[in-house]
Design an enzyme around this catalytic site. Sequence first.
Site, short mmCIF file in Angstrom:
data_model
loop_
_atom_site.label_atom_id
_atom_site.label_comp_id
_atom_site.label_asym_id
_atom_site.label_seq_id
_atom_site.Cartn_x
_atom_site.Cartn_y
_atom_site.Cartn_z
N GLN A 42 9.75 14.85 -3.38
CA GLN A 42 9.18 13.47 -2.76
C GLN A 42 9.79 13.46 -1.23
O GLN A 42 10.16 12.40 -1.00
CB GLN A 42 9.42 12.56 -3.58
N TYR A 69 7.68 11.01 0.54
CA TYR A 69 7.61 9.83 -0.07
C TYR A 69 8.85 8.91 0.27
O TYR A 69 9.11 7.99 0.67
CB TYR A 69 7.28 9.74 -1.38
N ASP A 104 3.34 14.37 -4.31
CA ASP A 104 4.72 14.99 -4.60
C ASP A 104 4.26 16.61 -4.80
O ASP A 104 3.47 17.08 -5.44
CB ASP A 104 4.65 14.67 -6.17
N PRO A 161 11.30 -1.11 -6.08
CA PRO A 161 11.09 -0.99 -7.51
C PRO A 161 11.41 0.34 -7.99
O PRO A 161 11.60 1.31 -7.17
CB PRO A 161 9.29 -1.03 -7.72
N ALA A 182 0.91 -1.31 0.04
CA ALA A 182 0.16 -0.08 0.11
C ALA A 182 1.00 1.10 -0.03
O ALA A 182 1.65 1.54 0.85
CB ALA A 182 -0.94 -0.15 1.20
N GLY A 183 0.64 2.15 -1.03
CA GLY A 183 1.54 3.34 -1.01
C GLY A 183 0.75 4.35 -1.71
O GLY A 183 0.03 4.22 -2.89
N ILE A 184 0.99 5.56 -1.27
CA ILE A 184 0.55 6.80 -2.03
C ILE A 184 1.37 7.92 -2.36
O ILE A 184 2.58 7.85 -1.71
CB ILE A 184 -0.61 7.25 -1.28
#
Length: 259
Positions: free
Chosen positions: A162, A165, A106, A195, A101-103
């Site tokens: 980011q 993030y 930016d 990734p 799960a990631g969002i």
Amino acid sequence: MAAVDVAADSAPRHARRVAMVSGGVGGLGTEICRALARQGHRVVAVDLPVEGDRLARFRDQTAGLDVQLESVDVGDFAACGSLVQRIEGACGSVDILVNAAGITRDTRLANMDPAQWDDVLRVNLDGVFNLCRHAVAGMVARGFGRIVNISSVNGQTGQFGQTNYAAAKAGMHGFTMALAREVARKGVTVNSVSPGYCETAMVMAVPDAVRERIVESVPVGRLGRPHEIARAVTFLTAEDAGFITGANLPVNGGLFMSF
Ligand code: CAA
């Protein structure tokens, strides 16, 4: 005479396990669910409630595979606890946990408001704590577990726009190494996969010109495909992957090389 590793030789290569994948309806998550199901595992995809076209697409992509869908907000500690309990009740265990799960939110730090920081940290990092915290006890008690945290190349290198993030993704790997040490003697491995830029909605949301510049800098010369990330997950979750722990497996087309 060389000792024969009887345990390794007799270890079942394809035991049927229960796998939980957060972000299971997402670009990488769905492909991870499909890959784990094809390994013979019983898969529970967890995500925020989904409906309409998105749900139909997910059903279509997982048709014929043992993939069920559960909704949860991974940022909600108590809800994650109830979910793990429910899956353990229904399926007997959670043996494999993939935190995908990631969002993104930016923007340059100069423009970032606290909500953009909090949202990303809550889903991308608190979510990992919340699910691991509840799932790991059962893994330890049963003497088997595979946890894979989907981090990012941008957690290793940073990326313009980011700070939130990159902080969460780098934090995931610190978490991974610390937990790996805590459970290493209990048959539980904890690893991360980082990734690079892949063919997902998240990456396609990056302005075209910016994305094109990034792709030009990838040695392989293209975006990654979700199944290429899933391949790393099936590798790390295999029965005979028990000696790989606390590791980070980059799958980025050569965008960031390190050792
Ligand atoms: N490097 C250096 N300078 C840059 C830059 C970059 N990568 N991007 C923009 N700039 C410059 C601009 O040219 C501009 O310069 P001037 O002020 O001199 O004109 C300045 O920075 C400000 O630009 P913006 O006003 O456009 O900045 P912004 O605050 O609106 O943010 C952005 C722009 C949203 C961050 C945009 O640059 C962007 O989307 N970048 C891509 C971020 C990215 O790669 N995200 C990955 C998402 S996918 C993902 O995260 C998956 C994964 O794990 C790999």
